[in-house]
Design a protein around this motif. Structure first.
Motif, PDB file in Angstrom:
ATOM      1  N   SER A 100       0.779  -1.125  -0.057  1.00  0.00           N
ATOM      2  CA  SER A 100      -0.019   0.218  -0.150  1.00  0.00           C
ATOM      3  C   SER A 100       0.796   1.288   0.183  1.00  0.00           C
ATOM      4  CB  SER A 100      -0.889   0.220   1.300  1.00  0.00           C
ATOM      5  OG  SER A 100      -1.744   1.281   1.332  1.00  0.00           O
ATOM      6  N   ILE A 101       0.674   2.137  -1.111  1.00  0.00           N
ATOM      7  CA  ILE A 101       1.237   3.366  -0.962  1.00  0.00           C
ATOM      8  C   ILE A 101       0.256   4.595  -0.674  1.00  0.00           C
ATOM      9  CG2 ILE A 101       2.294   5.113  -2.623  1.00  0.00           C
ATOM     10  CD1 ILE A 101       3.037   2.552  -4.234  1.00  0.00           C
ATOM     11  N   ALA A 102       0.518   5.292   0.529  1.00  0.00           N
ATOM     12  CA  ALA A 102      -0.137   6.155   1.003  1.00  0.00           C
ATOM     13  C   ALA A 102      -0.930   7.072  -0.005  1.00  0.00           C
ATOM     14  CB  ALA A 102       0.414   6.971   2.080  1.00  0.00           C
ATOM     15  N   ASP A 103      -2.194   7.497   0.089  1.00  0.00           N
ATOM     16  CA  ASP A 103      -2.984   8.500  -0.757  1.00  0.00           C
ATOM     17  C   ASP A 103      -2.275   9.851  -0.803  1.00  0.00           C
ATOM     18  OD1 ASP A 103      -4.662   6.470  -1.073  1.00  0.00           O
ATOM     19  OD2 ASP A 103      -6.165   7.360   0.475  1.00  0.00           O
ATOM     20  N   ASP A 104      -1.474  10.345   0.141  1.00  0.00           N
ATOM     21  CA  ASP A 104      -0.833  11.659   0.122  1.00  0.00           C
ATOM     22  C   ASP A 104       0.399  11.601  -0.751  1.00  0.00           C
ATOM     23  OD1 ASP A 104       0.306  10.396   2.022  1.00  0.00           O
ATOM     24  OD2 ASP A 104       0.546  12.199   3.269  1.00  0.00           O
ATOM     25  N   VAL A 105       0.975  10.511  -1.300  1.00  0.00           N
ATOM     26  CA  VAL A 105       1.876  10.378  -1.951  1.00  0.00           C
ATOM     27  C   VAL A 105       1.677  10.727  -3.570  1.00  0.00           C
ATOM     28  CG1 VAL A 105       3.693   8.787  -3.171  1.00  0.00           C
ATOM     29  CG2 VAL A 105       3.043   8.341  -0.661  1.00  0.00           C
ATOM     30  N   THR A 106       2.538  11.614  -4.044  1.00  0.00           N
ATOM     31  CA  THR A 106       2.050  12.256  -5.324  1.00  0.00           C
ATOM     32  C   THR A 106       2.971  11.574  -6.357  1.00  0.00           C
ATOM     33  OG1 THR A 106       4.401  13.483  -5.324  1.00  0.00           O
ATOM     34  CG2 THR A 106       2.118  14.679  -4.116  1.00  0.00           C
ATOM     35  N   PRO A 107       2.335  11.526  -7.617  1.00  0.00           N
ATOM     36  CA  PRO A 107       3.051  10.595  -8.756  1.00  0.00           C
ATOM     37  C   PRO A 107       4.533  11.021  -8.499  1.00  0.00           C
ATOM     38  CG  PRO A 107       1.048  11.604  -9.212  1.00  0.00           C
ATOM     39  CD  PRO A 107       1.221  12.227  -8.176  1.00  0.00           C
ATOM     40  N   GLU A 108       4.944  12.349  -8.643  1.00  0.00           N
ATOM     41  CA  GLU A 108       6.323  12.728  -8.687  1.00  0.00           C
ATOM     42  C   GLU A 108       7.227  12.047  -7.544  1.00  0.00           C
ATOM     43  OE1 GLU A 108       3.716  15.306 -10.586  1.00  0.00           O
ATOM     44  OE2 GLU A 108       3.723  14.863  -8.461  1.00  0.00           O
ATOM     45  N   LEU A 109       6.463  12.287  -6.536  1.00  0.00           N
ATOM     46  CA  LEU A 109       7.478  11.232  -5.311  1.00  0.00           C
ATOM     47  C   LEU A 109       7.567   9.978  -5.602  1.00  0.00           C
ATOM     48  CD1 LEU A 109       8.958  11.455  -2.670  1.00  0.00           C
ATOM     49  CD2 LEU A 109       6.591  11.405  -1.321  1.00  0.00           C
ATOM     50  N   ALA A 110       6.446   9.100  -6.040  1.00  0.00           N
ATOM     51  CA  ALA A 110       6.522   7.838  -6.255  1.00  0.00           C
ATOM     52  C   ALA A 110       7.665   7.716  -7.341  1.00  0.00           C
ATOM     53  CB  ALA A 110       5.311   7.295  -6.658  1.00  0.00           C
ATOM     54  N   LEU A 111       7.666   8.485  -8.484  1.00  0.00           N
ATOM     55  CA  LEU A 111       8.542   8.158  -9.492  1.00  0.00           C
ATOM     56  C   LEU A 111      10.110   8.611  -8.937  1.00  0.00           C
ATOM     57  CD1 LEU A 111       6.591  10.000 -12.582  1.00  0.00           C
ATOM     58  CD2 LEU A 111       7.235   7.649 -12.307  1.00  0.00           C
ATOM     59  N   ALA A 112      10.360   9.285  -8.221  1.00  0.00           N
ATOM     60  CA  ALA A 112      11.730   9.782  -7.635  1.00  0.00           C
ATOM     61  C   ALA A 112      12.059   8.785  -6.733  1.00  0.00           C
ATOM     62  CB  ALA A 112      11.590  11.035  -7.034  1.00  0.00           C
ATOM     63  N   THR A 113      11.320   7.759  -5.932  1.00  0.00           N
ATOM     64  CA  THR A 113      11.692   6.848  -5.141  1.00  0.00           C
ATOM     65  C   THR A 113      11.332   5.450  -5.400  1.00  0.00           C
ATOM     66  OG1 THR A 113       9.828   7.226  -3.519  1.00  0.00           O
ATOM     67  CG2 THR A 113      11.455   8.608  -3.089  1.00  0.00           C
ATOM     68  N   ILE A 114      10.671   5.201  -6.348  1.00  0.00           N
ATOM     69  CA  ILE A 114      10.115   3.739  -6.369  1.00  0.00           C
ATOM     70  C   ILE A 114      10.899   3.421  -7.714  1.00  0.00           C
ATOM     71  CG2 ILE A 114       8.305   2.063  -6.445  1.00  0.00           C
ATOM     72  CD1 ILE A 114       6.765   3.750  -4.783  1.00  0.00           C
ATOM     73  N   GLU A 115      11.821   2.391  -7.789  1.00  0.00           N
ATOM     74  CA  GLU A 115      12.509   1.804  -9.010  1.00  0.00           C
ATOM     75  C   GLU A 115      11.747   1.053  -9.798  1.00  0.00           C
ATOM     76  OE1 GLU A 115      16.445  -0.698  -9.879  1.00  0.00           O
ATOM     77  OE2 GLU A 115      16.545   0.842  -8.252  1.00  0.00           O
ATOM     78  N   SER A 116      11.036  -0.037  -8.591  1.00  0.00           N
ATOM     79  CA  SER A 116      10.178  -1.308  -9.450  1.00  0.00           C
ATOM     80  C   SER A 116       9.027  -1.569  -8.397  1.00  0.00           C
ATOM     81  CB  SER A 116      11.142  -2.392 -10.008  1.00  0.00           C
ATOM     82  OG  SER A 116      11.717  -2.891  -8.654  1.00  0.00           O
ATOM     83  N   VAL A 117       8.164  -2.167  -8.967  1.00  0.00           N
ATOM     84  CA  VAL A 117       7.187  -2.800  -8.144  1.00  0.00           C
ATOM     85  C   VAL A 117       6.642  -4.161  -8.359  1.00  0.00           C
ATOM     86  CG1 VAL A 117       4.732  -2.547  -7.207  1.00  0.00           C
ATOM     87  CG2 VAL A 117       5.903  -0.557  -7.534  1.00  0.00           C
ATOM     88  N   VAL A 118       6.983  -5.316  -7.696  1.00  0.00           N
ATOM     89  CA  VAL A 118       6.424  -6.728  -7.922  1.00  0.00           C
ATOM     90  C   VAL A 118       5.443  -6.971  -6.667  1.00  0.00           C
ATOM     91  CG1 VAL A 118       7.067  -9.053  -8.388  1.00  0.00           C
ATOM     92  CG2 VAL A 118       8.376  -7.248  -9.278  1.00  0.00           C
ATOM     93  N   VAL A 119       4.397  -7.004  -7.014  1.00  0.00           N
ATOM     94  CA  VAL A 119       3.270  -7.441  -5.846  1.00  0.00           C
ATOM     95  C   VAL A 119       2.570  -8.762  -6.366  1.00  0.00           C
ATOM     96  CG1 VAL A 119       1.467  -6.840  -4.596  1.00  0.00           C
ATOM     97  CG2 VAL A 119       3.182  -5.090  -5.107  1.00  0.00           C
TER      98      VAL A 119
END
Length: 138
Positions: A100-119
């Protein structure tokens, strides 16, 4: 970065799936329900799935370990990602269960900090964050 266990709302502890069954299989399920072996179709299907998961539990355990998956529920807050961004590091999310990624996380912050997602399970994030990460979600 700190990762916190997500507490889901009551009644929100499962994901709905759809399956197609042959008519004969469905009839046999209905017969077992009618005879009192199971309370309903869902009870039989859940029981069958749990039995298969128990049968293959060792393989799941080994694979989770080998592929470095986190098992369970993982929540990534805005503060977690901002702290990660401050260090210049990126995150590879690998979860078997729910991420779960918090609702207040912006797309820009996610792009800057999350390299990959495997769920393997469910990913809960805003539509904007999911859209931003679309090419990083595997």
């Amino acid at each position: 970065m700190s990762v916190h266990e997500l507490r889901r709302k009551s009644g929100d502890s499962s994901e709905k799936i759809t399956i197609n069954l042959g008519l004969v299989d469905l009839g046999q399920i209905d017969l077992l329900v009618q005879e009192g072996f199971y309370s309903n179709r869902t009870d039989l299907i859940r029981t069958a799935i749990r039995n298969q998961l128990a049968t293959h539990a060792e393989v799941v355990k080994e694979t989770v370990s080998r592929k470095s998956f986190v098992l369970g529920l993982e929540h990534y807050s805005r503060a977690d990602l901002e702290a990660l961004q401050a260090t210049g590091e990126t995150l590879q999310i690998q979860v078997l269960g729910m991420a779960s990624i918090a609702d207040d996380v912006t797309p820009e912050l996610a792009l800057a900090t999350i390299e990959s997602v495997v769920v393997l399970g469910a990913l809960h994030a805003s539509k904007a964050v999911k859209a931003a990460l679309a090419d990083r979600i595997h």
